[in-house]
Design an enzyme around this catalytic site. Structure first.
Site, short mmCIF file in Angstrom:
data_model
loop_
_atom_site.label_atom_id
_atom_site.label_comp_id
_atom_site.label_asym_id
_atom_site.label_seq_id
_atom_site.Cartn_x
_atom_site.Cartn_y
_atom_site.Cartn_z
N GLN A 110 0.81 -1.23 0.00
CA GLN A 110 0.00 0.00 0.00
C GLN A 110 0.84 1.28 0.00
O GLN A 110 0.30 2.37 -0.18
CB GLN A 110 -0.94 0.02 1.21
CG GLN A 110 -2.02 -1.05 1.13
CD GLN A 110 -2.95 -0.93 2.32
OE1 GLN A 110 -2.63 -1.39 3.40
NE2 GLN A 110 -4.09 -0.28 2.13
N HIS A 128 -3.63 -8.46 1.77
CA HIS A 128 -2.88 -7.48 0.97
C HIS A 128 -1.56 -8.07 0.48
O HIS A 128 -1.13 -7.81 -0.64
CB HIS A 128 -2.56 -6.23 1.79
CG HIS A 128 -3.62 -5.18 1.75
ND1 HIS A 128 -4.03 -4.58 0.59
CD2 HIS A 128 -4.35 -4.60 2.74
CE1 HIS A 128 -4.98 -3.68 0.86
NE2 HIS A 128 -5.19 -3.67 2.16
NI NI Z 1 -6.55 -2.50 3.24
#
Ligand code: NI
Length: 169
Positions: A50, A138
């Site tokens: 991210q 993720h």
């Molecule tokens: Ni997330």
């Protein structure tokens, strides 16, 4: 430093991250930067992809800076036990404004190592179990909208496209 948060549909969010093999000062700096970046973005969990770093590393702080003992660093994590089922609403810093109910295990046990390469084990239920599963997803390139039914996912993706068109993404 504060890293900008990478948003869907950046391809880095949809590919498996690489295992961490070097446990040095640079890695520990990255962990610190991940906490800083997560707090800046008002998040309680953040995975390295991210911030554009394809490594199997995630940080979680459900207390949001209130309790240093609640800070969790998981490197190369694996879910080794799952129990029960919960269905609650989730959001994600990489999918701003998108929220939906996701089916998750109610309890999980995770094995990982910390920033020094030392083994750690974390057991969680409720919100912590959800955060652990969301963040480890993720690292496998799975965003929570891909845990929804096809119908719900398509609805959410339509919302994303609308926001993108409006220049609000
Ligand atoms: Ni997330």
């Amino acid at each position: 430093m504060i890293y900008p948060i990478v948003k869907y549909p950046d391809p880095i969010l949809q590919k498996p991250a690489e295992p961490v093999t070097v446990f040095d000062a640079e890695l520990r700096q990255l962990v610190d930067d991940m906490f800083t970046s997560m707090y800046d973005a008002q998040g309680i969990g953040l995975a390295a992809p991210q911030i554009g770093v394809s490594k199997r590393l995630t940080v979680i702080d459900l207390s949001f800076q209130k309790d240093p003992e609640k800070k969790i660093v998981l490197i190369n994590p694996e879910i080794v036990e799952k129990k029960g089922k919960q269905v609650e609403e989730e959001g994600c810093l990489s999918l701003p404004e998108i929220r939906d109910r996701v089916v998750r295990a109610a309890q999980v046990k995770v094995r990982a190592v910390d920033a020094h390469g030392k083994p750690v084990e974390v057991e969680g239920e409720e919100l912590l179990a959800r955060a652990l599963q969301h963040e480890i997803d993720h690292l496998d390139g799975i965003l929570f909208i891909f845990r929804l039914s096809r119908l719900k996912r398509d609805l959410q993706l339509r919302k994303v496209r609308k926001l993108q068109k409006a220049g609000e993404w």
